[in-house]
Scaffold this active site. Structure first.
Site, PDB file in Angstrom:
ATOM      1  N   ASP A 176       0.844  -1.186   0.179  1.00  0.00           N
ATOM      2  CA  ASP A 176      -0.109  -0.252   0.135  1.00  0.00           C
ATOM      3  C   ASP A 176       0.824   1.149  -0.118  1.00  0.00           C
ATOM      4  O   ASP A 176       1.850   1.358   0.614  1.00  0.00           O
ATOM      5  CB  ASP A 176      -0.922  -0.112   1.278  1.00  0.00           C
ATOM      6  CG  ASP A 176      -2.143   1.145   1.407  1.00  0.00           C
ATOM      7  OD1 ASP A 176      -1.933   1.857   0.633  1.00  0.00           O
ATOM      8  OD2 ASP A 176      -2.965   0.722   1.990  1.00  0.00           O
TER       9      ASP A 176
ATOM     10  N   HIS B 180      -0.601   4.639   0.078  1.00  0.00           N
ATOM     11  CA  HIS B 180      -1.343   5.866   0.558  1.00  0.00           C
ATOM     12  C   HIS B 180      -0.671   6.356   1.664  1.00  0.00           C
ATOM     13  O   HIS B 180      -0.479   5.955   2.663  1.00  0.00           O
ATOM     14  CB  HIS B 180      -2.652   5.515   0.720  1.00  0.00           C
ATOM     15  CG  HIS B 180      -3.504   5.118  -0.172  1.00  0.00           C
ATOM     16  ND1 HIS B 180      -3.457   3.860  -0.735  1.00  0.00           N
ATOM     17  CD2 HIS B 180      -4.381   5.603  -1.062  1.00  0.00           C
ATOM     18  CE1 HIS B 180      -4.213   3.561  -1.927  1.00  0.00           C
ATOM     19  NE2 HIS B 180      -4.869   4.680  -2.099  1.00  0.00           N
TER      20      HIS B 180
HETATM   21  C1  B12 Z   1      -5.286   9.799  -2.965  1.00  0.00           C
HETATM   22  C2  B12 Z   1      -5.678   8.264  -3.215  1.00  0.00           C
HETATM   23  C3  B12 Z   1      -4.688   7.443  -4.001  1.00  0.00           C
HETATM   24  C4  B12 Z   1      -3.236   8.168  -4.480  1.00  0.00           C
HETATM   25  C5  B12 Z   1      -2.604   7.982  -3.075  1.00  0.00           C
HETATM   26  C6  B12 Z   1      -1.284   8.966  -3.124  1.00  0.00           C
HETATM   27  C7  B12 Z   1      -0.507   8.874  -2.040  1.00  0.00           C
HETATM   28  N1  B12 Z   1       0.838   8.572  -2.354  1.00  0.00           N
HETATM   29  O1  B12 Z   1      -0.771   8.738  -0.839  1.00  0.00           O
HETATM   30  C8  B12 Z   1      -3.032   7.101  -5.523  1.00  0.00           C
HETATM   31  C9  B12 Z   1      -3.582   7.581  -6.772  1.00  0.00           C
HETATM   32  C10 B12 Z   1      -1.627   6.725  -5.779  1.00  0.00           C
HETATM   33  C11 B12 Z   1      -3.947   5.637  -5.314  1.00  0.00           C
HETATM   34  C12 B12 Z   1      -3.734   4.630  -5.710  1.00  0.00           C
HETATM   35  C13 B12 Z   1      -4.599   3.596  -5.168  1.00  0.00           C
HETATM   36  N2  B12 Z   1      -5.828   3.514  -4.840  1.00  0.00           N
HETATM   37 CO1  B12 Z   1      -6.254   5.244  -3.746  1.00  0.00          CO
HETATM   38  N3  B12 Z   1      -7.091   6.451  -2.869  1.00  0.00           N
HETATM   39  C14 B12 Z   1      -6.817   7.685  -2.727  1.00  0.00           C
HETATM   40  C15 B12 Z   1      -7.930   8.564  -2.159  1.00  0.00           C
HETATM   41  C16 B12 Z   1      -8.658   9.316  -3.144  1.00  0.00           C
HETATM   42  C17 B12 Z   1      -7.593   9.578  -1.002  1.00  0.00           C
HETATM   43  C18 B12 Z   1      -6.744   8.859   0.263  1.00  0.00           C
HETATM   44  C19 B12 Z   1      -6.272   9.916   1.056  1.00  0.00           C
HETATM   45  O2  B12 Z   1      -5.048  10.392   0.829  1.00  0.00           O
HETATM   46  N4  B12 Z   1      -6.991  10.463   1.976  1.00  0.00           N
HETATM   47  C20 B12 Z   1      -6.911  11.649   2.976  1.00  0.00           C
HETATM   48  C21 B12 Z   1      -6.291  10.928   4.374  1.00  0.00           C
HETATM   49  C22 B12 Z   1      -5.952  12.201   5.390  1.00  0.00           C
HETATM   50  O3  B12 Z   1      -7.308  10.040   4.881  1.00  0.00           O
HETATM   51  P1  B12 Z   1      -6.953   8.492   5.183  1.00  0.00           P
HETATM   52  O4  B12 Z   1      -5.880   8.273   4.130  1.00  0.00           O
HETATM   53  O5  B12 Z   1      -8.319   7.719   5.153  1.00  0.00           O
HETATM   54  O6  B12 Z   1      -6.235   8.489   6.550  1.00  0.00           O
HETATM   55  C23 B12 Z   1      -6.919   8.900   7.674  1.00  0.00           C
HETATM   56  C24 B12 Z   1      -7.885   7.710   8.342  1.00  0.00           C
HETATM   57  O7  B12 Z   1      -8.253   6.571   7.527  1.00  0.00           O
HETATM   58  C25 B12 Z   1      -7.203   7.222   9.540  1.00  0.00           C
HETATM   59  N5  B12 Z   1      -6.301   6.217   9.564  1.00  0.00           N
HETATM   60  C26 B12 Z   1      -5.486   5.821   8.419  1.00  0.00           C
HETATM   61  N6  B12 Z   1      -4.553   4.857   8.828  1.00  0.00           N
HETATM   62  C27 B12 Z   1      -4.795   4.652  10.207  1.00  0.00           C
HETATM   63  C28 B12 Z   1      -4.135   3.885  11.273  1.00  0.00           C
HETATM   64  C29 B12 Z   1      -4.501   4.032  12.546  1.00  0.00           C
HETATM   65  C30 B12 Z   1      -3.894   3.018  13.508  1.00  0.00           C
HETATM   66  C31 B12 Z   1      -5.686   4.963  12.838  1.00  0.00           C
HETATM   67  C32 B12 Z   1      -5.900   5.199  14.356  1.00  0.00           C
HETATM   68  C33 B12 Z   1      -6.215   5.853  11.946  1.00  0.00           C
HETATM   69  C34 B12 Z   1      -5.869   5.566  10.753  1.00  0.00           C
HETATM   70  O8  B12 Z   1      -6.525   8.288   9.704  1.00  0.00           O
HETATM   71  C35 B12 Z   1      -6.080   9.114   8.704  1.00  0.00           C
HETATM   72  C36 B12 Z   1      -5.957  10.573   9.085  1.00  0.00           C
HETATM   73  O9  B12 Z   1      -7.164  11.024   9.447  1.00  0.00           O
HETATM   74  C37 B12 Z   1      -8.896   7.396  -1.513  1.00  0.00           C
HETATM   75  C38 B12 Z   1     -10.496   7.763  -1.424  1.00  0.00           C
HETATM   76  C39 B12 Z   1     -10.781   8.481  -0.087  1.00  0.00           C
HETATM   77  N7  B12 Z   1     -11.452   9.573  -0.123  1.00  0.00           N
HETATM   78  O10 B12 Z   1     -10.363   7.969   1.105  1.00  0.00           O
HETATM   79  C40 B12 Z   1      -8.374   6.175  -2.469  1.00  0.00           C
HETATM   80  C41 B12 Z   1      -8.508   4.808  -2.140  1.00  0.00           C
HETATM   81  C42 B12 Z   1      -8.018   4.727  -0.719  1.00  0.00           C
HETATM   82  N8  B12 Z   1      -7.859   4.240  -3.098  1.00  0.00           N
HETATM   83  C43 B12 Z   1      -8.212   3.027  -3.595  1.00  0.00           C
HETATM   84  C44 B12 Z   1      -7.475   2.159  -4.418  1.00  0.00           C
HETATM   85  C45 B12 Z   1      -8.520   0.937  -4.861  1.00  0.00           C
HETATM   86  C46 B12 Z   1      -6.492   2.263  -5.049  1.00  0.00           C
HETATM   87  C47 B12 Z   1      -5.640   1.570  -5.694  1.00  0.00           C
HETATM   88  C48 B12 Z   1      -5.512   0.028  -5.599  1.00  0.00           C
HETATM   89  C49 B12 Z   1      -6.157   1.662  -7.280  1.00  0.00           C
HETATM   90  C50 B12 Z   1      -5.577   1.012  -8.296  1.00  0.00           C
HETATM   91  N9  B12 Z   1      -6.194  -0.101  -8.863  1.00  0.00           N
HETATM   92  O11 B12 Z   1      -4.436   1.081  -8.708  1.00  0.00           O
HETATM   93  C51 B12 Z   1      -4.082   2.067  -5.810  1.00  0.00           C
HETATM   94  C52 B12 Z   1      -3.218   1.582  -4.849  1.00  0.00           C
HETATM   95  C53 B12 Z   1      -1.834   1.929  -5.131  1.00  0.00           C
HETATM   96  C54 B12 Z   1      -1.046   1.441  -3.798  1.00  0.00           C
HETATM   97  N10 B12 Z   1       0.098   0.399  -4.144  1.00  0.00           N
HETATM   98  O12 B12 Z   1      -1.434   1.629  -2.614  1.00  0.00           O
HETATM   99  C55 B12 Z   1      -9.376   2.738  -2.821  1.00  0.00           C
HETATM  100  C56 B12 Z   1      -9.290   1.463  -1.712  1.00  0.00           C
HETATM  101  C57 B12 Z   1     -10.636   0.895  -1.769  1.00  0.00           C
HETATM  102  C58 B12 Z   1     -10.842  -0.111  -0.561  1.00  0.00           C
HETATM  103  N11 B12 Z   1     -10.200  -0.367   0.664  1.00  0.00           N
HETATM  104  O13 B12 Z   1     -12.071  -0.884  -0.627  1.00  0.00           O
HETATM  105  C59 B12 Z   1     -10.220   4.200  -2.256  1.00  0.00           C
HETATM  106  C60 B12 Z   1     -10.994   4.066  -0.999  1.00  0.00           C
HETATM  107  C61 B12 Z   1     -10.768   4.665  -3.376  1.00  0.00           C
HETATM  108  C62 B12 Z   1     -11.984   3.837  -3.647  1.00  0.00           C
HETATM  109  N12 B12 Z   1     -13.149   4.455  -3.271  1.00  0.00           N
HETATM  110  O14 B12 Z   1     -11.974   2.996  -4.264  1.00  0.00           O
HETATM  111  N13 B12 Z   1      -4.763   6.059  -4.450  1.00  0.00           N
END
Ligand code: B12
Length: 148
Positions: free
Chosen positions: A12, A14
């Site tokens: 992963d 992200h």
């Molecule tokens: C930006 C993004 C990308 C970027 C990532 C850029 C980068 N280097 O970070 C790129 C374009 C590269 C990408 C790629 C992929 N992505 Co993407 N991506 C996103 C997106 C739009 C936003 C993620 C993000 O940055 N959110 C903002 C941050 C602040 O929030 P967060 O990550 O959720 O983290 C917060 C919470 O989750 C929590 N949290 C996270 N971890 C932890 C751990 C603990 C212990 C705790 C307490 C809390 C916690 O706290 C964080 C801070 O508030 C999401 C959709 C979404 N809206 O979430 C999809 C999403 C995560 N991606 C997804 C997918 C499928 C992929 C790919 C597999 C797509 C593909 N087929 O290639 C690839 C995977 C590549 C890889 N090897 O990882 C899916 C995952 C599906 C699932 N899990 O069911 C999502 C949900 C989109 C969707 N709706 O389908 N992605």
């Protein structure tokens, strides 16, 4: 200062979530060792050992956390580590019922499981409570040992 190991497990990539978590935990007074993205189970375990960490915080967004975390708790136990383990993020593809997801990851050995809507403050408060509780238990078992 209490040390936590933070990283994104498996393949992963992200990175935004752990960057926010790193800053929030540091602001709350923790020493954060951020392994970054694409971290293996053994990288988490080696870092926890090396830094004498009290907690491992695993992040996963891409939907493969269940596979990536298979056997993780067993490896932690084999390494003889006594760490609190949390996992959070977008842990399952679809995630129809987060309660089901939570049970899946509890069964894999995680102490707490958080969804992607989690405010970092919630996890920080939970960790402070869990580590505080552990310190009190350790202190009282030391007293028992001293008294016996
Ligand atoms: C930006 C993004 C990308 C970027 C990532 C850029 C980068 N280097 O970070 C790129 C374009 C590269 C990408 C790629 C992929 N992505 Co993407 N991506 C996103 C997106 C739009 C936003 C993620 C993000 O940055 N959110 C903002 C941050 C602040 O929030 P967060 O990550 O959720 O983290 C917060 C919470 O989750 C929590 N949290 C996270 N971890 C932890 C751990 C603990 C212990 C705790 C307490 C809390 C916690 O706290 C964080 C801070 O508030 C999401 C959709 C979404 N809206 O979430 C999809 C999403 C995560 N991606 C997804 C997918 C499928 C992929 C790919 C597999 C797509 C593909 N087929 O290639 C690839 C995977 C590549 C890889 N090897 O990882 C899916 C995952 C599906 C699932 N899990 O069911 C999502 C949900 C989109 C969707 N709706 O389908 N992605």
């Amino acid at each position: 200062m209490r040390t936590v190991i933070l990283g994104v497990i498996g393949s992963d990539a992200h990175v935004v979530g752990i960057t926010i978590l790193e800053r929030a935990f540091e602001a709350a007074g923790f020493n954060v060792v951020n392994l970054g993205v694409q971290s293996s189970q053994s990288e988490f375990i080696d870092a926890a050992d090396e830094h004498d960490a009290e907690a491992i915080l695993v992040s996963s967004l891409y939907g493969h956390a269940e596979q990536d975390c298979q056997g993780f708790q067993e490896q932690i136990n084999e390494a003889g580590l006594d760490v609190t383990t949390y996992i959070g993020g977008n842990l399952a593809v679809g995630q129809d019922s987060f309660e089901e997801t939570r049970e899946t990851f509890k069964a894999l050995g995680f102490d707490r499981v958080f969804d992607s809507e989690t405010d970092p403050e919630e996890a920080i408060e939970a960790l402070k409570a869990d580590l505080g509780h552990r310190s009190r238990e350790e202190a009282s078992s030391e007293k028992i040992q001293l008294g016996s």
